[in-house]
Design a protein around this motif. Structure first.
Motif: not given
Length: 419
Positions: A300-307, A315-322, A331-335, A340-345
């Motif tokens: 399941t992909r969650f598209e995130l709009d960052l501040a 966020i990529t460095n926090l993949a294991k912590d997340l 957790v895989r981060i799609v940069e 789109k201007s969002v990233i994927g989690l």
């Protein structure tokens, strides 16, 4: 009995009154205000005039003698007369020297009722030594006599006393240091807990406020069933007569049929999961908002709009912590998501769907290619079939080179795999 006598003497000295009838009293007033009665008044008046301040040691001396008598019961042999004589000489030296020191250095007639702070005995000692040895010499002699008498009377070892005091001092300093360090650690932990709680409350408050004004999360529909091709529909119709020369492609029914997902995820669960992702990111001081959710057969992909100002690398460095915070395997981060201007989690689903080859080959997308080099790759994260035309990708048609340098194509290899 000696302990009770020591207590009585202490009470008599503590409640001494100069108006009580006693050894130095002159007058007709016979009222006794001492708590020890007439005997206590006489004792206090006599000892204070004779020894001065040193009279307050009399109860302690009597109590110590009682302790020695009590302790002597454990000895196999009784105390000798010489032992008691040494103790008595030590006590006498300590009293004489102590009275002289008090008389020489603690003169206070307003407090001490006697002639001097050392009493009559102190005056006699000082008057005999002071003319010959002066103030400093008299002090050294009396101090040496006092310490020697105290040593003979109590049997104390000054080296052992220094060792004990040093051990207690070091132990006390260590305890204070350990206690202070524990106090600082606890204070630091409480401060960190309060800050974390405050940040969490602030994040929850912002989330509540944002939820009241924000747009609802766009949840893409789950592809329940792939649209079948005309080929599959024709194969379902049974023929009345057998073809003499069947030819053509093998039937799709030879492949395993797909199974429906066991536990489809509801929209409410995806909405709650979106809020959880935002809260976990807020714990790491990352402000983000889930704008779209794409549930798929496997992930399941969650598209995130960052501040503003938040870097994707953080966020990529926090993949294991997340992954640990969300209680998931990984957790895989799609940069970068094209267009789109969002990233994927991407988070793995609890119940994963098995993608069958028959679903892709029997789909309308595969049939519309109408190419002998159509290749089925599988499904995307939304569950739609993904097929490609190998004829339009010449860079994929070269598998390698032979020893003579000639290229080897993939046409025969792909055809053998598919058919």
């Amino acid at each position: 009995m000696l302990m009770m006598l020591a207590l009585f003497l202490f009470i008599a000295l503590w409640t001494y009154n100069t108006g009580d009838p006693g050894w130095s009293f002159q007058g007709s007033d016979q009222a006794v205000r001492n708590a020890g009665g007439r005997a206590g008044a006489w004792f206090a008046d006599f000892f204070l005039h004779l020894f001065g301040y040193l009279a307050y040691l009399a109860p302690l001396v009597v109590a110590y003698i009682g302790f020695l008598v009590f302790k002597g019961r454990e000895d196999i042999l009784p105390r000798s007369h010489a032992w008691w004589l040494v103790r008595g000489i030590g006590l006498l030296l300590a009293i004489i020297a102590g009275a002289g020191l008090c008389s020489l250095h603690f003169m206070d007639p307003d407090v001490q009722p006697g002639p001097t702070a050392g009493g009559i005995l102190g005056d006699l000692v000082v008057s005999g030594l002071y003319p010959t040895f002066a103030g400093q010499g008299t002090t050294l002699i009396l101090l040496a006599m006092f310490l020697a008498g105290l040593t003979l009377f109590t049997g104390i070892s000054w080296l052992q006393l220094m060792d004990t005091v040093g051990r207690w001092t070091l132990s006390g300093i260590l305890r204070l240091k350990t206690g202070f360090q524990d106090f600082l650690d606890n204070r630091r932990e409480r401060k960190s807990a309060r800050e974390l709680k405050k940040r969490r409350e602030t994040a929850v408050k912002k989330a509540v406020e944002k939820k009241a004004t924000r747009k609802p999360v766009k949840i893409e529909p789950v592809v329940a069933r792939v649209e079948p091709s005309k080929r599959e529909q024709k194969e379902r119709q049974k023929k009345l007569f057998k073809d003499k020369d069947p030819g053509g492609l093998p039937k799709v029914s030879l492949l395993d049929a797909p199974t429906a997902p066991a536990n489809p995820v509801s929209a409410e669960a995806l909405e709650a999961m979106s809020r959880l992702v935002e809260l976990k990111l807020a714990d790491f001081n990352i402000e983000a908002e889930v704008v779209e959710v794409h549930p798929g057969p496997v992930i399941t992909r969650f598209e995130l709009d960052l501040a503003a100002g938040v870097k994707v690398s953080k966020i990529t460095n926090l993949a294991k912590d997340l992954a640990r915070s969300l209680s998931t395997i990984s957790v895989r981060i799609v940069e970068v998501i094209p267009g789109k201007s969002v990233i994927g989690l991407e988070i793995p689903n609890e119940s994963r769907e098995i993608v069958r080859l028959r679903e892709v080959i029997a789909s309308r997308q595969f049939d519309d290619l109408s190419s002998p080099l159509a290749m089925a790759l599988g499904k995307d994260i939304s569950g739609n079939p993904v097929v490609i035309n190998m004829a339009k990708m010449p860079h994929l048609l070269v598998a390698g080179t032979t020893g003579s340098g000639k290229s080897v194509g993939l046409n025969a290899m792909i055809l053998s795999i598919l058919y």
